[in-house]
Write a protein that holds these residues in place. Structure first.
Motif, PDB file in Angstrom:
ATOM      1  N   LYS A 146       0.358  -1.374   0.001  1.00 32.07           N
ATOM      2  CA  LYS A 146      -0.401   0.035  -0.527  1.00 32.07           C
ATOM      3  C   LYS A 146       0.769   1.201   0.030  1.00 32.07           C
ATOM      4  CE  LYS A 146      -2.469  -0.060   3.467  1.00 32.07           C
ATOM      5  NZ  LYS A 146      -4.084   0.421   3.930  1.00 32.07           N
ATOM      6  N   LEU A 147       1.812   1.315   0.937  1.00 34.07           N
ATOM      7  CA  LEU A 147       2.440   2.596   0.741  1.00 34.07           C
ATOM      8  C   LEU A 147       3.373   2.862  -0.484  1.00 34.07           C
ATOM      9  CD1 LEU A 147       4.709   2.094   4.477  1.00 34.07           C
ATOM     10  CD2 LEU A 147       2.693   4.204   3.580  1.00 34.07           C
ATOM     11  N   ASN A 148       4.171   1.779  -1.211  1.00 35.76           N
ATOM     12  CA  ASN A 148       4.251   1.429  -2.221  1.00 35.76           C
ATOM     13  C   ASN A 148       3.946   2.354  -3.432  1.00 35.76           C
ATOM     14  OD1 ASN A 148       6.071   1.153  -4.387  1.00 35.76           O
ATOM     15  ND2 ASN A 148       6.283  -1.261  -4.836  1.00 35.76           N
ATOM     16  N   LEU A 149       2.572   1.672  -3.341  1.00 35.59           N
ATOM     17  CA  LEU A 149       1.585   2.170  -4.270  1.00 35.59           C
ATOM     18  C   LEU A 149       0.844   3.510  -4.618  1.00 35.59           C
ATOM     19  CD1 LEU A 149      -1.216  -1.224  -4.615  1.00 35.59           C
ATOM     20  CD2 LEU A 149       0.473   0.043  -6.215  1.00 35.59           C
ATOM     21  N   ALA A 150       0.569   4.060  -2.761  1.00 36.66           N
ATOM     22  CA  ALA A 150       0.274   4.682  -2.626  1.00 36.66           C
ATOM     23  C   ALA A 150       0.980   6.890  -3.037  1.00 36.66           C
ATOM     24  CB  ALA A 150       0.271   5.330  -1.174  1.00 36.66           C
ATOM     25  N   GLU A 151       2.581   6.351  -3.320  1.00 40.83           N
ATOM     26  CA  GLU A 151       4.175   6.577  -3.399  1.00 40.83           C
ATOM     27  C   GLU A 151       3.810   6.433  -4.684  1.00 40.83           C
ATOM     28  OE1 GLU A 151       8.306   6.379  -3.325  1.00 40.83           O
ATOM     29  OE2 GLU A 151       7.349   6.022  -1.111  1.00 40.83           O
ATOM     30  N   THR A 152       3.389   5.924  -6.131  1.00 42.51           N
ATOM     31  CA  THR A 152       3.347   5.368  -7.542  1.00 42.51           C
ATOM     32  C   THR A 152       2.513   5.537  -8.108  1.00 42.51           C
ATOM     33  OG1 THR A 152       4.488   3.690  -7.164  1.00 42.51           O
ATOM     34  CG2 THR A 152       3.811   3.669  -9.063  1.00 42.51           C
ATOM     35  N   TYR A 153       0.614   5.771  -7.408  1.00 40.62           N
ATOM     36  CA  TYR A 153      -0.494   6.372  -7.733  1.00 40.62           C
ATOM     37  C   TYR A 153      -1.096   6.977  -6.866  1.00 40.62           C
ATOM     38  CZ  TYR A 153       0.183   1.577 -10.802  1.00 40.62           C
ATOM     39  OH  TYR A 153       0.724   1.540 -11.779  1.00 40.62           O
ATOM     40  N   ARG A 154      -0.040   8.598  -6.419  1.00 35.11           N
ATOM     41  CA  ARG A 154      -0.258   9.409  -5.440  1.00 35.11           C
ATOM     42  C   ARG A 154      -1.919  10.473  -5.933  1.00 35.11           C
ATOM     43  NH1 ARG A 154       0.244  11.773  -1.483  1.00 35.11           N
ATOM     44  NH2 ARG A 154       0.781  14.359  -1.286  1.00 35.11           N
ATOM     45  N   TYR A 155      -1.525  10.120  -7.416  1.00 33.16           N
ATOM     46  CA  TYR A 155      -3.249  10.986  -7.824  1.00 33.16           C
ATOM     47  C   TYR A 155      -4.735   9.993  -8.807  1.00 33.16           C
ATOM     48  CZ  TYR A 155      -0.162  14.364  -6.333  1.00 33.16           C
ATOM     49  OH  TYR A 155       0.916  16.010  -5.367  1.00 33.16           O
ATOM     50  N   ASP A 156      -3.741   8.979  -8.407  1.00 33.90           N
ATOM     51  CA  ASP A 156      -4.456   8.192  -9.514  1.00 33.90           C
ATOM     52  C   ASP A 156      -5.396   6.807  -8.359  1.00 33.90           C
ATOM     53  OD1 ASP A 156      -6.220   5.680 -11.463  1.00 33.90           O
ATOM     54  OD2 ASP A 156      -4.072   5.954 -12.655  1.00 33.90           O
ATOM     55  N   ILE A 157      -6.325   7.374  -7.969  1.00 33.68           N
ATOM     56  CA  ILE A 157      -7.255   6.137  -7.272  1.00 33.68           C
ATOM     57  C   ILE A 157      -7.585   4.530  -7.124  1.00 33.68           C
ATOM     58  CG2 ILE A 157      -9.504   7.149  -6.925  1.00 33.68           C
ATOM     59  CD1 ILE A 157      -7.936   5.457  -3.536  1.00 33.68           C
ATOM     60  N   ASP A 158      -7.802   4.889  -8.465  1.00 31.66           N
ATOM     61  CA  ASP A 158      -8.637   3.872  -9.897  1.00 31.66           C
ATOM     62  C   ASP A 158      -7.369   2.578 -10.092  1.00 31.66           C
ATOM     63  OD1 ASP A 158     -10.377   4.574 -10.121  1.00 31.66           O
ATOM     64  OD2 ASP A 158     -10.517   5.496 -11.316  1.00 31.66           O
ATOM     65  N   ASN A 159      -6.073   3.237  -9.686  1.00 32.38           N
ATOM     66  CA  ASN A 159      -4.788   2.732 -10.000  1.00 32.38           C
ATOM     67  C   ASN A 159      -4.332   1.939  -8.748  1.00 32.38           C
ATOM     68  OD1 ASN A 159      -3.459   1.764 -12.143  1.00 32.38           O
ATOM     69  ND2 ASN A 159      -3.725   3.294 -13.335  1.00 32.38           N
ATOM     70  N   TYR A 160      -4.376   2.307  -7.417  1.00 32.57           N
ATOM     71  CA  TYR A 160      -3.762   2.561  -6.695  1.00 32.57           C
ATOM     72  C   TYR A 160      -4.793   1.267  -6.027  1.00 32.57           C
ATOM     73  CZ  TYR A 160      -4.642   2.019  -1.619  1.00 32.57           C
ATOM     74  OH  TYR A 160      -3.592   1.726  -0.177  1.00 32.57           O
ATOM     75  N   CYS A 161      -6.353   0.980  -6.125  1.00 27.71           N
ATOM     76  CA  CYS A 161      -7.659  -0.061  -5.613  1.00 27.71           C
ATOM     77  C   CYS A 161      -7.121  -1.720  -6.467  1.00 27.71           C
ATOM     78  CB  CYS A 161      -8.768   0.794  -5.988  1.00 27.71           C
ATOM     79  SG  CYS A 161      -8.662   1.959  -4.451  1.00 27.71           S
ATOM     80  N   ASP A 162      -6.671  -0.540  -7.537  1.00 26.39           N
ATOM     81  CA  ASP A 162      -6.477  -2.002  -8.942  1.00 26.39           C
ATOM     82  C   ASP A 162      -5.522  -2.866  -8.418  1.00 26.39           C
ATOM     83  OD1 ASP A 162      -8.808  -0.882 -10.444  1.00 26.39           O
ATOM     84  OD2 ASP A 162      -7.791  -0.658 -11.703  1.00 26.39           O
ATOM     85  N   ASN A 163      -4.384  -1.717  -8.053  1.00 23.79           N
ATOM     86  CA  ASN A 163      -2.699  -3.292  -7.449  1.00 23.79           C
ATOM     87  C   ASN A 163      -3.362  -3.847  -6.463  1.00 23.79           C
ATOM     88  OD1 ASN A 163      -1.204  -2.648 -10.241  1.00 23.79           O
ATOM     89  ND2 ASN A 163      -2.368  -0.543  -9.993  1.00 23.79           N
ATOM     90  N   LYS A 164      -3.844  -3.320  -6.207  1.00 23.82           N
ATOM     91  CA  LYS A 164      -4.104  -4.097  -4.265  1.00 23.82           C
ATOM     92  C   LYS A 164      -5.151  -5.315  -4.492  1.00 23.82           C
ATOM     93  CE  LYS A 164      -6.532  -1.690  -2.005  1.00 23.82           C
ATOM     94  NZ  LYS A 164      -6.744  -0.692  -0.253  1.00 23.82           N
ATOM     95  N   THR A 165      -5.741  -5.111  -5.717  1.00 25.94           N
ATOM     96  CA  THR A 165      -6.287  -7.386  -5.885  1.00 25.94           C
ATOM     97  C   THR A 165      -6.284  -8.121  -5.772  1.00 25.94           C
ATOM     98  OG1 THR A 165      -7.979  -5.342  -7.215  1.00 25.94           O
ATOM     99  CG2 THR A 165      -8.788  -7.420  -7.270  1.00 25.94           C
ATOM    100  N   GLU A 166      -5.255  -7.931  -6.560  1.00 25.59           N
ATOM    101  CA  GLU A 166      -3.691  -9.409  -6.862  1.00 25.59           C
ATOM    102  C   GLU A 166      -3.924 -10.064  -5.167  1.00 25.59           C
ATOM    103  OE1 GLU A 166      -4.200 -12.017  -8.473  1.00 25.59           O
ATOM    104  OE2 GLU A 166      -4.931 -10.436  -9.937  1.00 25.59           O
ATOM    105  N   PHE A 167      -3.752  -8.615  -4.424  1.00 28.75           N
ATOM    106  CA  PHE A 167      -3.329  -9.648  -3.055  1.00 28.75           C
ATOM    107  C   PHE A 167      -4.288  -9.750  -1.802  1.00 28.75           C
ATOM    108  CE2 PHE A 167      -2.670  -8.536   1.431  1.00 28.75           C
ATOM    109  CZ  PHE A 167      -1.145  -9.578   1.200  1.00 28.75           C
ATOM    110  N   VAL A 168      -4.969  -9.429  -1.739  1.00 33.15           N
ATOM    111  CA  VAL A 168      -6.424  -9.599  -1.342  1.00 33.15           C
ATOM    112  C   VAL A 168      -7.563 -10.615  -1.987  1.00 33.15           C
ATOM    113  CG1 VAL A 168      -8.866  -8.252  -0.964  1.00 33.15           C
ATOM    114  CG2 VAL A 168      -7.012  -7.129  -1.469  1.00 33.15           C
ATOM    115  N   LYS A 169      -6.843 -10.844  -3.512  1.00 29.73           N
ATOM    116  CA  LYS A 169      -8.039 -12.759  -3.546  1.00 29.73           C
ATOM    117  C   LYS A 169      -6.604 -13.189  -3.099  1.00 29.73           C
ATOM    118  CE  LYS A 169      -9.704 -11.157  -8.087  1.00 29.73           C
ATOM    119  NZ  LYS A 169      -9.425 -10.893  -9.902  1.00 29.73           N
TER     120      LYS A 169
END
Length: 179
Positions: A146-169
């Motif tokens: 999450k910390l990594n994604l928040a840095e990478t997709y700071r202004y892109d909540i959709d990509n932030y959420c999408d990239n957490k999906t695999e972990f959650v699944k």
């Protein structure tokens, strides 16, 4: 559909260290909700990252209000609307009904969902929360992601959420979707 009725969009993805205040805020919001609809529901559960002690999170409380079945939903909608909430429908996700506060209530930001007790989304929220609470290494991995994604997709909540999906699944496969 007017902007005011849509779910509030997060403009900047901000993941902050765990704050014990989140638990207190949840209990206070839960008391308020129970005051309006306590006799119609089974439980109010704290879900999402703020419900996992020690886990960094976006500072938004997620609450799943659990109902026995959709039969009680019309009365829940009516009472919550009287209390200043707008029913937003499921916002594209089956098995949950979203509500948005229309006036300031003094609490930190929160998302309120009403779900049937056997709803897929609700069961997944609980399974994921309980797994992270019980497994420190998974909690640490999720936090790092999450910390990594928040840095990478700071202004892109959709990509932030999408990239957490695999972990959650992956977690859900080990918990409620074991073959």
């Amino acid at each position: 559909m007017g902007e005011s009725i849509m779910a509030e969009r997060t403009k900047v993805v901000e993941v902050v260290p765990y704050n014990p205040e989140w638990k207190i805020q949840f209990e206070q919001i839960k008391s308020m909700i129970t005051g309006y609809i306590g006799d119609l529901i089974l439980a109010v559960e704290h879900v999402g990252s703020t419900s996992v002690e020690g886990l960094s999170a976006k500072p938004i409380i997620d609450l799943d209000v659990v109902m026995d079945s959709y039969e009680v939903l019309p009365e829940i909608i009516e009472r919550l609307e009287k209390a200043g909430f707008v029913h937003q429908g499921n916002l594209g996700i089956e098995g949950r009904e979203a509500f948005k506060r229309t006036c300031e209530d003094g609490f930190m930001k929160y998302h309120l969902y009403v779900c049937p007790k056997d709803g897929k989304g609700y069961l997944e929220h609980i399974a994921f929360r309980d797994y992270l609470r019980a497994n420190e290494s998974a909690r640490e991995d999720y936090e790092a992601l999450k910390l990594n994604l928040a840095e990478t997709y700071r202004y892109d909540i959709d990509n932030y959420c999408d990239n957490k999906t695999e972990f959650v699944k992956g977690i859900l496969k080990m918990t409620i979707y074991r073959d």
